[in-house]
Write a protein that holds these residues in place. Sequence first.
Motif, PDB file in Angstrom:
ATOM      1  N   SER A   6     -38.636  14.284 -40.008  1.00  0.00           N
ATOM      2  CA  SER A   6     -37.520  13.374 -39.729  1.00  0.00           C
ATOM      3  C   SER A   6     -37.531  12.173 -40.673  1.00  0.00           C
ATOM      4  O   SER A   6     -36.496  11.521 -40.856  1.00  0.00           O
ATOM      5  CB  SER A   6     -37.485  12.944 -38.265  1.00  0.00           C
ATOM      6  N   LEU A   7     -38.676  11.875 -41.289  1.00  0.00           N
ATOM      7  CA  LEU A   7     -38.696  10.832 -42.325  1.00  0.00           C
ATOM      8  C   LEU A   7     -38.045  11.353 -43.610  1.00  0.00           C
ATOM      9  O   LEU A   7     -37.361  10.620 -44.323  1.00  0.00           O
ATOM     10  CB  LEU A   7     -40.124  10.356 -42.604  1.00  0.00           C
ATOM     11  N   LEU A  10     -34.347  11.031 -42.989  1.00  0.00           N
ATOM     12  CA  LEU A  10     -33.932   9.637 -43.168  1.00  0.00           C
ATOM     13  C   LEU A  10     -33.728   9.339 -44.646  1.00  0.00           C
ATOM     14  O   LEU A  10     -32.761   8.682 -45.053  1.00  0.00           O
ATOM     15  CB  LEU A  10     -35.018   8.719 -42.582  1.00  0.00           C
ATOM     16  N   ASP A  11     -34.618   9.840 -45.460  1.00  0.00           N
ATOM     17  CA  ASP A  11     -34.596   9.582 -46.894  1.00  0.00           C
ATOM     18  C   ASP A  11     -33.468  10.340 -47.598  1.00  0.00           C
ATOM     19  O   ASP A  11     -32.715   9.767 -48.387  1.00  0.00           O
ATOM     20  CB  ASP A  11     -35.965  10.006 -47.450  1.00  0.00           C
ATOM     21  N   GLU A  14     -29.937   9.108 -47.034  1.00  0.00           N
ATOM     22  CA  GLU A  14     -29.605   7.894 -47.777  1.00  0.00           C
ATOM     23  C   GLU A  14     -28.848   8.244 -49.057  1.00  0.00           C
ATOM     24  O   GLU A  14     -27.967   7.503 -49.501  1.00  0.00           O
ATOM     25  CB  GLU A  14     -30.868   7.089 -48.109  1.00  0.00           C
ATOM     26  N   ARG A  62     -31.378   5.700 -59.840  1.00  0.00           N
ATOM     27  CA  ARG A  62     -31.727   4.371 -59.345  1.00  0.00           C
ATOM     28  C   ARG A  62     -32.220   3.507 -60.506  1.00  0.00           C
ATOM     29  O   ARG A  62     -32.660   3.998 -61.540  1.00  0.00           O
ATOM     30  CB  ARG A  62     -32.744   4.435 -58.218  1.00  0.00           C
ATOM     31  N   MET A  69     -37.965  10.284 -55.553  1.00  0.00           N
ATOM     32  CA  MET A  69     -38.917  11.191 -54.917  1.00  0.00           C
ATOM     33  C   MET A  69     -38.317  12.022 -53.806  1.00  0.00           C
ATOM     34  O   MET A  69     -38.905  13.007 -53.386  1.00  0.00           O
ATOM     35  CB  MET A  69     -40.086  10.369 -54.335  1.00  0.00           C
ATOM     36  N   GLY A  70     -37.154  11.627 -53.322  1.00  0.00           N
ATOM     37  CA  GLY A  70     -36.632  12.214 -52.089  1.00  0.00           C
ATOM     38  C   GLY A  70     -36.530  13.731 -52.117  1.00  0.00           C
ATOM     39  O   GLY A  70     -37.167  14.430 -51.321  1.00  0.00           O
ATOM     40  N   LEU A  73     -39.838  15.824 -52.939  1.00  0.00           N
ATOM     41  CA  LEU A  73     -40.763  15.861 -51.798  1.00  0.00           C
ATOM     42  C   LEU A  73     -40.338  16.900 -50.762  1.00  0.00           C
ATOM     43  O   LEU A  73     -41.159  17.685 -50.277  1.00  0.00           O
ATOM     44  CB  LEU A  73     -40.789  14.500 -51.110  1.00  0.00           C
ATOM     45  N   ILE A 119     -30.795   6.868 -35.391  1.00  0.00           N
ATOM     46  CA  ILE A 119     -30.213   5.526 -35.198  1.00  0.00           C
ATOM     47  C   ILE A 119     -30.417   4.637 -36.432  1.00  0.00           C
ATOM     48  O   ILE A 119     -29.595   3.778 -36.718  1.00  0.00           O
ATOM     49  CB  ILE A 119     -30.676   4.815 -33.909  1.00  0.00           C
ATOM     50  N   SER A 120     -31.504   4.863 -37.172  1.00  0.00           N
ATOM     51  CA  SER A 120     -31.677   4.102 -38.422  1.00  0.00           C
ATOM     52  C   SER A 120     -30.550   4.447 -39.387  1.00  0.00           C
ATOM     53  O   SER A 120     -30.068   3.593 -40.134  1.00  0.00           O
ATOM     54  CB  SER A 120     -33.015   4.418 -39.084  1.00  0.00           C
ATOM     55  N   LEU A 121     -30.149   5.704 -39.379  1.00  0.00           N
ATOM     56  CA  LEU A 121     -29.056   6.135 -40.261  1.00  0.00           C
ATOM     57  C   LEU A 121     -27.718   5.580 -39.785  1.00  0.00           C
ATOM     58  O   LEU A 121     -26.905   5.133 -40.590  1.00  0.00           O
ATOM     59  CB  LEU A 121     -28.997   7.661 -40.315  1.00  0.00           C
ATOM     60  N   ALA A 123     -27.199   2.885 -38.250  1.00  0.00           N
ATOM     61  CA  ALA A 123     -27.153   1.460 -38.569  1.00  0.00           C
ATOM     62  C   ALA A 123     -26.777   1.220 -40.021  1.00  0.00           C
ATOM     63  O   ALA A 123     -26.318   0.153 -40.391  1.00  0.00           O
ATOM     64  CB  ALA A 123     -28.507   0.819 -38.273  1.00  0.00           C
ATOM     65  N   ASP A 124     -26.966   2.219 -40.849  1.00  0.00           N
ATOM     66  CA  ASP A 124     -26.777   2.075 -42.291  1.00  0.00           C
ATOM     67  C   ASP A 124     -25.414   2.572 -42.786  1.00  0.00           C
ATOM     68  O   ASP A 124     -25.076   2.416 -43.956  1.00  0.00           O
ATOM     69  CB  ASP A 124     -27.885   2.865 -42.982  1.00  0.00           C
TER      70      ASP A 124
ATOM     71  N   MET B  35     -35.605   0.553 -47.068  1.00  0.00           N
ATOM     72  CA  MET B  35     -35.871   1.916 -46.604  1.00  0.00           C
ATOM     73  C   MET B  35     -35.486   2.980 -47.616  1.00  0.00           C
ATOM     74  O   MET B  35     -34.747   3.911 -47.308  1.00  0.00           O
ATOM     75  CB  MET B  35     -35.167   2.195 -45.272  1.00  0.00           C
ATOM     76  N   THR B  37     -37.403   5.899 -50.297  1.00  0.00           N
ATOM     77  CA  THR B  37     -38.565   6.769 -50.070  1.00  0.00           C
ATOM     78  C   THR B  37     -39.860   5.958 -49.972  1.00  0.00           C
ATOM     79  O   THR B  37     -40.696   6.197 -49.095  1.00  0.00           O
ATOM     80  CB  THR B  37     -38.703   7.802 -51.206  1.00  0.00           C
ATOM     81  N   ILE B  40     -39.969   4.090 -46.639  1.00  0.00           N
ATOM     82  CA  ILE B  40     -40.101   5.049 -45.542  1.00  0.00           C
ATOM     83  C   ILE B  40     -41.535   5.570 -45.462  1.00  0.00           C
ATOM     84  O   ILE B  40     -42.130   5.619 -44.390  1.00  0.00           O
ATOM     85  CB  ILE B  40     -39.121   6.232 -45.724  1.00  0.00           C
ATOM     86  N   ARG B  45     -39.553   2.892 -41.037  1.00  0.00           N
ATOM     87  CA  ARG B  45     -38.743   3.288 -39.880  1.00  0.00           C
ATOM     88  C   ARG B  45     -39.214   2.659 -38.576  1.00  0.00           C
ATOM     89  O   ARG B  45     -38.394   2.094 -37.842  1.00  0.00           O
ATOM     90  CB  ARG B  45     -38.653   4.814 -39.755  1.00  0.00           C
ATOM     91  N   PHE B  48     -38.133  -0.948 -38.598  1.00  0.00           N
ATOM     92  CA  PHE B  48     -36.708  -1.070 -38.321  1.00  0.00           C
ATOM     93  C   PHE B  48     -36.425  -0.898 -36.830  1.00  0.00           C
ATOM     94  O   PHE B  48     -35.705  -1.681 -36.209  1.00  0.00           O
ATOM     95  CB  PHE B  48     -35.943  -0.023 -39.132  1.00  0.00           C
ATOM     96  N   ASN B  49     -37.024   0.130 -36.249  1.00  0.00           N
ATOM     97  CA  ASN B  49     -36.786   0.412 -34.831  1.00  0.00           C
ATOM     98  C   ASN B  49     -37.354  -0.683 -33.925  1.00  0.00           C
ATOM     99  O   ASN B  49     -36.763  -1.012 -32.906  1.00  0.00           O
ATOM    100  CB  ASN B  49     -37.322   1.794 -34.459  1.00  0.00           C
ATOM    101  N   VAL B  65     -29.400  -6.430 -37.847  1.00  0.00           N
ATOM    102  CA  VAL B  65     -30.505  -5.748 -38.523  1.00  0.00           C
ATOM    103  C   VAL B  65     -29.908  -4.632 -39.367  1.00  0.00           C
ATOM    104  O   VAL B  65     -29.112  -3.838 -38.871  1.00  0.00           O
ATOM    105  CB  VAL B  65     -31.492  -5.136 -37.496  1.00  0.00           C
ATOM    106  N   ARG B  67     -30.304  -1.970 -43.188  1.00  0.00           N
ATOM    107  CA  ARG B  67     -31.206  -1.249 -44.067  1.00  0.00           C
ATOM    108  C   ARG B  67     -30.772  -1.475 -45.518  1.00  0.00           C
ATOM    109  O   ARG B  67     -29.600  -1.626 -45.813  1.00  0.00           O
ATOM    110  CB  ARG B  67     -31.074   0.237 -43.724  1.00  0.00           C
TER     111      ARG B  67
END
Lengths: 184, 124
Positions: A6-7, A10-11, A14, A62, A69-70, A73, A119-121, A123-124, B35, B37, B40, B45, B48-49, B65, B67
């Motif tokens: 799940s990390l 998240l990456d 993005e 970037r 790396m996303g 990996l 939820i982190s996503l 928020a973004d 956030m 790579t 993260i 994460r 953030f949470n 809050v 990212r």
Amino acid sequence: MLRELSLNILDIVENSVKAGAKNIRIEVSAKGNDLKIVIADDGCGMDEEFLSRVTDPFTTTRTTRKVGMGLPLLKMEAEMSGGMFDITSAPGKGTTVKSTFKIDNIDRPPLGDISSTIISLIADLNEGQELVFKFEAFGNEFSLDTSQIKRELDPVRIDEPTVLVYLKDMIKENIITENGGVSL
Amino acid sequence: MKSIADIKAIRDKMQSQIIMRDNNTSDEIRVVVGMATCGISAGARPVFNTLIDEVAKRNLSNVKVSRTGCLGMCKLEPIVEVFVPNQEKVTYCKVDAEKARNIIANHIVNGNVCTEYLISGKEL
Ligand SMILES: Nc1ncnc2c1ncn2[C@@H]1O[C@H](COP(=O)(O)OP(=O)(O)OP(=O)(O)O)[C@@H](O)[C@H]1O
Ligand SMILES: [Mg+2]
């Protein structure tokens, strides 16, 4: 290696956010011994030449550092745990990243805390960006669509911390990630 | 079990606060977590949470809050930046869940910068 799939999600998502996608879709599904993760967007996409070297760490647009790396990996983690990695993309159309993992492979990172990732996503997300999350495992299905949630919440914003915490708990309660000794 | 059906109830509960705040946007505090790579994999994460949890729990309606990507200092991740109106930006490095809780309690709520988490010259 990231410690949880799940990390990786998240990456990777993005990239879709940065690609200016209007619609982003995350699908996590387990069937038999296969765990499948699909991330699809309708963002700017990549041309064939760029796509062919995108899983090379030295491919990045970037500016803050020279390596991206996303995708490398995720590809490595899928292939190391008996699975497969596939990316398709077309300029102006979007990008789809598919990866599969053998659930019983000891080299597979656990799925981990997917509700925190989602939820982190959320928020973004930028204005006008929507996220759909679909989860299917052990005969149980769950899906979440930010456009629907935003409609219900209006005028309260979806990225209010109180809302995000609620959504996190909702996802946690509605998905099954462990069944009969098998853990995703 | 929580479901989409309850979302409307949250909306009703929050609506009045939001209107109050929107008349008062000049005092919005922004907390931003790196956030990409690098962040993260360093543990951004949970940071953030934790920030989201604390802001919600304390009902800090003027705190946002969000990212951001790579801040160009990968070794110092997780990095948290705090923007308080009319004050200089504060950059915290190597933040974990506990530090995140302290940043909210000391800096955001009480206005005291957590100097022990700032980037020091020798780390750069
Ligand atoms: N969904 C996408 N749509 C458009 N371009 C993409 C997408 N995914 C990746 N790319 C392009 O491929 C590059 C490499 O992506 P990758 O995730 O591997 O690294 P990065 O995003 O550059 O850096 P990192 O993920 O390490 O922070 C990106 O910089 C971007 O230009
Ligand atoms: Mg990336």
